[in-house]
Design a protein around this motif. Structure first.
Motif, mmCIF file in Angstrom:
data_model
loop_
_atom_site.group_PDB
_atom_site.id
_atom_site.type_symbol
_atom_site.label_atom_id
_atom_site.label_comp_id
_atom_site.label_asym_id
_atom_site.label_seq_id
_atom_site.Cartn_x
_atom_site.Cartn_y
_atom_site.Cartn_z
ATOM 1 N N LEU A 363 0.692 -1.126 -0.059
ATOM 2 C CA LEU A 363 -0.068 0.121 -0.225
ATOM 3 C C LEU A 363 1.016 0.765 0.251
ATOM 4 C CD1 LEU A 363 -2.413 -1.115 3.039
ATOM 5 C CD2 LEU A 363 -2.819 -1.487 0.184
ATOM 6 N N TRP A 364 0.495 2.121 -0.472
ATOM 7 C CA TRP A 364 1.442 3.586 -0.967
ATOM 8 C C TRP A 364 0.759 4.088 -1.397
ATOM 9 C CZ3 TRP A 364 1.452 3.057 -6.880
ATOM 10 C CH2 TRP A 364 1.148 1.742 -6.938
ATOM 11 N N GLY A 365 1.539 5.570 -1.075
ATOM 12 C CA GLY A 365 1.081 7.098 -1.792
ATOM 13 C C GLY A 365 2.064 7.365 -3.120
ATOM 14 N N THR A 366 1.596 8.416 -3.819
ATOM 15 C CA THR A 366 2.876 8.539 -5.119
ATOM 16 C C THR A 366 2.591 9.810 -5.618
ATOM 17 O OG1 THR A 366 2.985 7.999 -7.736
ATOM 18 C CG2 THR A 366 0.679 8.048 -6.619
ATOM 19 N N TYR A 367 3.551 10.441 -5.986
ATOM 20 C CA TYR A 367 3.750 11.494 -6.849
ATOM 21 C C TYR A 367 4.488 11.569 -8.219
ATOM 22 C CZ TYR A 367 5.549 16.510 -8.098
ATOM 23 O OH TYR A 367 6.112 16.935 -8.050
ATOM 24 N N THR A 368 3.604 12.006 -9.310
ATOM 25 C CA THR A 368 3.165 11.810 -10.682
ATOM 26 C C THR A 368 3.986 12.807 -10.689
ATOM 27 O OG1 THR A 368 2.699 9.657 -10.417
ATOM 28 C CG2 THR A 368 2.528 11.271 -12.504
ATOM 29 N N GLY A 410 -2.287 3.456 -5.037
ATOM 30 C CA GLY A 410 -1.972 2.554 -4.816
ATOM 31 C C GLY A 410 -1.524 1.227 -3.937
ATOM 32 N N GLY A 411 -1.669 0.182 -4.522
ATOM 33 C CA GLY A 411 -1.805 -1.266 -4.131
ATOM 34 C C GLY A 411 -1.308 -1.635 -4.783
ATOM 35 N N GLY A 412 -0.346 -3.075 -4.195
ATOM 36 C CA GLY A 412 -0.539 -4.245 -5.046
ATOM 37 C C GLY A 412 -0.260 -6.118 -4.582
ATOM 38 N N ILE A 413 -0.504 -6.384 -5.253
ATOM 39 C CA ILE A 413 -0.313 -7.816 -4.114
ATOM 40 C C ILE A 413 1.027 -8.931 -5.214
ATOM 41 C CG2 ILE A 413 -2.019 -9.027 -5.578
ATOM 42 C CD1 ILE A 413 -1.810 -10.531 -2.599
ATOM 43 N N LYS A 414 1.507 -9.196 -4.272
ATOM 44 C CA LYS A 414 2.899 -10.257 -4.916
ATOM 45 C C LYS A 414 2.974 -11.322 -4.533
ATOM 46 C CE LYS A 414 5.469 -5.929 -6.728
ATOM 47 N NZ LYS A 414 6.685 -4.934 -5.670
ATOM 48 N N TYR A 415 3.518 -13.115 -5.168
ATOM 49 C CA TYR A 415 4.070 -13.813 -4.809
ATOM 50 C C TYR A 415 5.354 -13.934 -4.942
ATOM 51 C CZ TYR A 415 4.471 -18.346 -3.850
ATOM 52 O OH TYR A 415 4.423 -20.148 -3.217
ATOM 53 N N MET A 539 9.103 -0.644 5.032
ATOM 54 C CA MET A 539 8.672 0.303 4.588
ATOM 55 C C MET A 539 9.098 -0.324 3.259
ATOM 56 S SD MET A 539 10.425 3.944 5.115
ATOM 57 C CE MET A 539 11.880 4.089 5.457
ATOM 58 N N ILE A 540 9.065 0.416 1.903
ATOM 59 C CA ILE A 540 9.268 0.461 0.366
ATOM 60 C C ILE A 540 9.356 2.347 0.100
ATOM 61 C CG2 ILE A 540 8.446 -1.793 0.101
ATOM 62 C CD1 ILE A 540 5.964 -0.360 -1.927
ATOM 63 N N ASN A 541 10.088 2.456 -0.755
ATOM 64 C CA ASN A 541 10.356 3.770 -1.460
ATOM 65 C C ASN A 541 10.907 3.301 -2.664
ATOM 66 O OD1 ASN A 541 9.944 6.240 0.285
ATOM 67 N ND2 ASN A 541 11.392 4.867 1.615
ATOM 68 N N ASP A 542 10.386 3.834 -4.230
ATOM 69 C CA ASP A 542 11.277 3.640 -5.431
ATOM 70 C C ASP A 542 11.090 4.586 -6.051
ATOM 71 O OD1 ASP A 542 8.579 2.684 -6.644
ATOM 72 O OD2 ASP A 542 8.774 1.364 -5.706
ATOM 73 N N LEU A 543 11.295 4.877 -7.396
ATOM 74 C CA LEU A 543 11.355 6.200 -8.445
ATOM 75 C C LEU A 543 11.147 4.850 -9.581
ATOM 76 C CD1 LEU A 543 11.391 8.535 -9.629
ATOM 77 C CD2 LEU A 543 14.253 8.582 -10.118
ATOM 78 N N GLY A 561 5.378 4.166 0.584
ATOM 79 C CA GLY A 561 4.130 3.375 1.555
ATOM 80 C C GLY A 561 5.175 1.794 2.167
ATOM 81 N N LEU A 562 3.717 0.932 2.784
ATOM 82 C CA LEU A 562 4.214 0.088 3.708
ATOM 83 C C LEU A 562 4.414 -1.134 2.982
ATOM 84 C CD1 LEU A 562 2.440 0.818 6.802
ATOM 85 C CD2 LEU A 562 4.979 0.961 6.327
ATOM 86 N N ASN A 563 4.977 -1.976 2.908
ATOM 87 C CA ASN A 563 4.934 -3.630 2.457
ATOM 88 C C ASN A 563 4.478 -4.409 3.310
ATOM 89 O OD1 ASN A 563 5.027 -6.374 1.125
ATOM 90 N ND2 ASN A 563 7.298 -5.822 1.646
#
Length: 566
Positions: A363-368, A410-415, A539-543, A561-563
């Motif tokens: 789950l994360w917030g984003t700046y575009t 946004g958000g997502g799910i991964k395996y 905690m996740i941060n990416d570009l 956001g958070l993972n």
């Protein structure tokens, strides 16, 4: 004459500060050399962070203080920092800069780093620049006096200029030159070189100094050179929890029209470094202006983390200040105190923060920020005139998302089917706006209607993703890279003007057609870092960068956001 006196004073002060530091070094207590060592096990309880190539841990953090860098990180150590800088000027509103940086130590005394900078000024704000850095120390610690390190950085301008460090020259009528017709200029790309110097003097003072030169590639071709330096000393010696000192920054700034009349900025003030935990540090430096061209106050606040590299070097730091021994070891050993023995330390097993197979919920917030900077449309009459001549002038702006930037989440799910790779699905939504117009002209009436409009819309996307990660052994940190393909929808509105008649804005018939949102193919790729607070929360941060059917549609996206792992 004033300038010569000013430079002379700075030169004298710099030389005096280095000489005084040197005197401290040679006059310091040499008990470390005279002290007899013993053949026994020792317990190292100095700073709990790693040492880079024999340097004291205080120099192994990438950022020595808020305005000064020093030496390099240990191999495979990671430094993550959040830096705030607030400048208060004698005239006009303050300027606020927010910088996020991540740096990684490499073998052979190399470092690589990336930074993202955001600005808030006079009610507006957004991304300013993204930069890539590299540094290299010429030798291991204390092999060369002052431990010189070379630093190089390239900055990519991704936003608009909101505050000029040097005011533009006056026009012929005595007024400042007007802003370009296409809107505010874009932040130019720039390159910077630094020489980093650092030294610990005795067991009491740590000192670092940077000489820098920066040059913009385009625009007004700003040029900046100067120096920054800081000297600090610990006042809570065990684990060096608290350090205090003094910090200063001098900048000589010019643009292409003011090379002979530079802006001098000199600020100085106290600096404080506090370590709440072994791997985190808070730095505060309120600097105060001493020249007419300096801000009244330049306040820095930085919070940083240092992870990894704990076992990169087995030796304790060179300075005896970081070594504390237990008397119990001497009593148990029964050895002659005149003999020397290598230090011994128990290394506990490493905890596992990442699983070989796991599900991740993000789950994360984003700046575009868009690839094409928004520039207001010219006069609507100019649009009619240009269209009647066969070449419509509609201004420059992103053709899909809209303005300069948009916020969302946004958000997502991964395996993760193995420790290093995983697949998933994710989506995001952006609150975006897009400029437009509505023009209608009929010569038979006659009538001319012209108005500007905004297309307020929500842009969304869904993608399938592949993620590659590398959990660094014995740390909570995992760099990762990812790529995805999917669909983006909700954007792309456009307005198209049709004209009939002679090439004259006031003699033609004109009508605007409005086209709604459209769905397009989206490709997106990026990189970031994940930090695990616990086995299941991170905690996740990416570009990342998104590609949509042509360069006018592309965009960059920063996510934080958070993972949740399970």
């Amino acid at each position: 004459m004033r300038k010569m006196l000013f430079f002379s004073a700075i030169a004298r002060w710099s030389i005096l500060s280095i000489c005084c530091a040197g005197l401290l070094f040679f006059a310091s207590n040499d008990s470390a050399l005279a002290q007899a060592t013993t053949e026994s096990a020792v317990v190292v309880t100095g700073e709990e962070v790693p040492s880079a190539y024999g340097a004291p841990p205080g120099f192994s953090r990438a950022r020595f203080s808020n305005a000064v860098n020093a030496y390099v990180l240990p191999p495979w150590a990671f430094f993550f920092g959040e830096l705030f800088e607030g400048q208060g000027f004698r005239h006009g509103p303050p300027d606020y800069l927010f910088t996020q940086e991540i740096e990684m130590g490499l073998p052979f005394r190399f470092n690589v780093a990336a930074e993202a900078q955001f600005e808030r000024f006079n009610g507006g704000g957004g991304a300013r620049s993204v930069s890539l850095e590299a540094r290299w120390a010429l030798a291991d610690w204390n092999k060369i006096p002052l431990n010189p390190t070379l630093f190089a950085e390239y900055k990519f301008g991704v936003g608009t200029i909101r505050h000029e460090e040097v005011q533009p020259p006056m026009g012929a009528g005595g007024e400042e030159e007007e802003e370009e017709e296409g809107g505010p200029p874009k932040v130019p790309d720039a390159y910077e070189f630094r020489l980093l110097l650092a030294q610990d003097f005795g067991e009491h003072v740590e000192w670092a100094m940077n000489w820098f030169f920066e040059k913009e590639n385009t625009g007004d071709r700003g040029r900046e050179w100067g120096f920054s330096q800081a000297a600090i000393t610990p006042i809570l010696l065990p684990n060096e929890r608290l350090k205090v000192g003094v910090e200063m920054l001098y900048k000589n700034t010019t643009v292409k029209d003011t090379r002979g009349d530079p802006l001098h900025s000199f600020t100085i003030g106290p600096t404080l470094a506090w370590k709440p935990t072994a791997q985190t540090r808070l730095d505060i430096s309120p600097l105060f202006g001493c020249t007419a061209g300096a801000p009244v106050a330049d306040v820095f606040v930085a919070f940083s983390w240092l992870f990894g590299g704990e076992r990169a070097e087995a030796e304790a730091p060179v300075s005896s200040r970081f070594r504390y021994y237990t008397d119990a070891a001497y009593a148990r050993s029964g050895k002659d105190s005149g003999k020397e023995m290598k230090q011994v330390a128990y290394v506990p097993p490493c905890p596992e923060w990442y699983g070989d197979r796991e599900w991740n919920l993000n789950l994360w917030g984003t700046y575009t920020f868009t690839n094409t900077e928004f520039a207001p449309n010219p006069s609507l009459i100019d649009i009619v005139q240009s269209t009647s001549e066969g070449g419509p002038v509609l201004g420059t702006y992103d053709r899909y998302i809209g303005g300069d930037h948009a916020w969302g989440g946004g958000g997502g799910i991964k395996y993760f089917f193995c420790r290093y790779a995983g697949v998933g699905v994710e989506g995001f939504a952006l609150d975006a706006t897009k400029p437009g117009f509505n023009i209608f002209e009929d010569q038979s009436v006659p009538i001319l209607i012209k108005q500007r409009i905004n297309h307020n819309h929500t842009v969304g996307a869904v993608l399938g993703t592949l993620t590659l990660r590398y959990p660094i052994p014995c740390t909570r940190l995992s760099p990762y890279a990812w790529a995805g393909v999917g669909a983006i929808f909700g954007g792309g509105e456009r307005d198209q003007l049709h004209t009939q008649g002679p090439p004259d804005a006031f003699l033609v018939n004109a009508q605007t057609d409005h086209f709604g949102a459209e769905t397009k193919l989206l490709g997106q790729f990026g990189a970031g870092v994940e930090f695990r607070f616990s086995r299941h929360v991170a905690m996740i941060n990416d570009l990342s960068f998104g590609v949509i059917d042509g360069p006018r549609n592309n965009f960059g996206m920063f996510r934080s956001g958070l993972n949740f792992a399970f």
